[in-house]
Motif scaffolding. Structure first.
Motif, short mmCIF file in Angstrom:
data_model
loop_
_atom_site.label_atom_id
_atom_site.label_comp_id
_atom_site.label_asym_id
_atom_site.label_seq_id
_atom_site.Cartn_x
_atom_site.Cartn_y
_atom_site.Cartn_z
N ILE A 13 -12.81 29.60 -22.66
CA ILE A 13 -12.63 28.01 -22.41
C ILE A 13 -10.30 27.33 -22.65
N VAL A 14 -9.76 29.42 -22.90
CA VAL A 14 -9.07 27.99 -22.61
C VAL A 14 -8.26 28.93 -21.04
N ARG A 15 -7.39 27.92 -20.93
CA ARG A 15 -6.76 28.20 -19.62
C ARG A 15 -5.87 28.60 -19.10
N ILE A 16 -5.51 29.20 -18.08
CA ILE A 16 -4.55 30.30 -17.63
C ILE A 16 -4.13 30.17 -17.43
N SER A 17 -2.48 30.66 -17.89
CA SER A 17 -1.34 29.83 -16.86
C SER A 17 -0.55 31.34 -16.33
N SER A 18 -0.81 32.77 -17.09
CA SER A 18 0.32 33.85 -16.32
C SER A 18 -0.86 34.59 -15.77
N VAL A 19 -0.44 35.21 -15.20
CA VAL A 19 -0.90 36.77 -15.09
C VAL A 19 -0.90 37.78 -16.44
N LYS A 20 -0.36 38.14 -16.91
CA LYS A 20 0.31 38.64 -18.77
C LYS A 20 -0.65 37.64 -19.26
N GLN A 21 -1.43 36.68 -19.75
CA GLN A 21 -2.02 36.21 -20.31
C GLN A 21 -3.38 36.97 -19.72
#
Length: 411
Positions: A250-258
């Motif tokens: 469900i979470v939206r991705i905001s970075s490559v690290k995440q």
């Protein structure tokens, strides 16, 4: 006293759309951006050469040849003798005064091993001796009808010259000029989507090995993230993997690290091994679009960190990458973002140009078009203290970042 260095380059593309070399671009700053132009060719060339000597030709170009704009007067002054002859093509400007002395000087440099190219060529009798010396002739295709270009190529087909089509803006035109007999190409045709289709991207084989080994040796996530940042195609595939049925979060991705943390080292290692086994061993070092994606991502990251918000710099990097990955896939940006579960802030910035990151997207568009007047207006909106000279410096740093990582990680 600190001295700022500004330099740019534009890829020269082969018929297979790989990078053949680069034209080195003159960059300068001025208060009146409407007046930014190269009016003094001697000074402009001296500026470019000074920066090349300061930075280093290998740092700027890797192993690719550099095309440098030159007038015969510059050659007389001995300003380029320190450059590696086998990596330099002297691009004789169309504004040059051609007489017996100029021809003699250019022949001397040709005999020494420098390549010779004629820039924005328009035939006249005075230029005939240089045609016999030239390795390349560059034609601005917007200055001629297609019928006229056919005539030019036919007229000089026995001279042993490679023809460069300049200002090729559409893929259809690239294909036309390629079929016509041009050997090399310059323009923005490789950054414009032409076909809507379902496809994926092949990452560089050796970079895949590097990343796989990094996971196997439990390198820290920052080091692994740095490797991913050199592979825009792999970032895209990582994001689509997260959005697949097996990893529907469900979470939206905001970075490559995440994204890396979300899937975990073991899962990504297995996934990368699968890609390695199926890899065609493609090489991003010769792909102008993926090079541009790396440079754009790095620039947006650094601009965001300096002028907007350090905490948003990871998002800015991802935005820069994604804004060109869709072109590599031949689909619209909207279609690309519909395939991945990206952070709302990134989506709204890229599609709707919302917020400071949206302003950054608009700035990069104008900057990429060399529209410094409009770019500077947007830059002042982002941060009143921001200077276009700083952006030139950030651009140069991003270029060197790309070449340095290619040299250290991929040889």
């Amino acid at each position: 006293m600190k001295k700022s260095i500004f330099i740019g380059r534009q890829p020269i593309i082969s018929g297979d759309k790989s990078i053949f070399g680069y034209e080195v671009l003159f960059r300068k700053t001025a208060e009146n951006f409407a007046d930014i132009k190269v009016s003094d060719n001697l000074s402009a060339t001296a500026n470019v050469l000074e920066n090349i000597y300061d930075i280093g030709i290998k740092t700027l170009m890797g192993e690719k040849p550099a095309f440098i704009n030159i007038i015969p007067d510059v050659l007389e002054k001995g300003m380029i003798q320190l450059l590696p002859k086998d990596k330099i093509v002297l691009e004789i400007l169309e504004t040059s005064r051609i007489d017996d002395n100029a021809v003699s000087i250019i022949k001397e440099f040709k005999d020494e091993g420098f390549g010779i190219s004629l820039d924005d060529f328009v035939y006249s009798e005075a230029w005939e001796p240089l045609l016999r010396l030239s390795d390349y002739v560059k034609l601005d295709v917007l200055q001629y009808s297609k019928a006229e270009i056919k005539e030019v190529l036919l007229l000089f087909k026995d001279y042993g010259i490679k023809f460069i089509a300049e200002k090729v803006e559409r893929f259809e035109d690239f294909q036309f000029y390629k079929d016509l007999g041009f050997n090399l190409f310059q323009g923005y045709f490789f950054q414009k989507p032409t076909v809507l289709s379902s496809s994926t991207l092949d990452p560089d084989y050796m970079m895949l090995i590097d990343i796989f080994n990094a996971f196997q040796s439990n390198r820290n996530i920052k080091e692994i993230e740095a490797l991913f940042k050199m592979t825009p195609e792999l970032i895209y595939r990582l994001l689509t993997l997260i959005n697949s049925v097996a990893y529907e979060f469900i979470v939206r991705i905001s970075s490559v690290k995440q994204a890396i943390a979300l899937l975990g080292y073991d899962n990504i290692s297995r996934w990368i091994l699968t890609i390695i086994l199926a890899s065609k061993k493609s090489d991003f070092r010769s792909d102008p679009l993926l090079e541009s994606a790396v440079i754009k991502g790095k620039m947006m990251e650094d601009i965001c960190e300096k002028y907007i918000d350090k905490d948003l710099s990871d998002k800015a990097f991802l935005m820069g990458m994604l804004s060109l990955v869709n072109v590599a896939l031949g689909i619209s940006l909207e279609d690309l973002l519909d395939k991945i579960n990206i952070d709302t802030i990134i989506y709204e910035a890229l599609i709707e140009h919302k917020g400071k990151l949206g302003d950054l997207v608009e700035f990069m568009e104008k900057y990429g078009e060399n529209d410094y007047v409009s770019a500077n207006v947007i830059l002042k909106k982002i941060n009143p203290s921001a200077l276009i000279s700083d952006i030139f410096e950030i651009d140069t740093v991003a270029l060197m970042y790309l070449e340095n990582v290619k040299k250290t990680k991929m040889l």
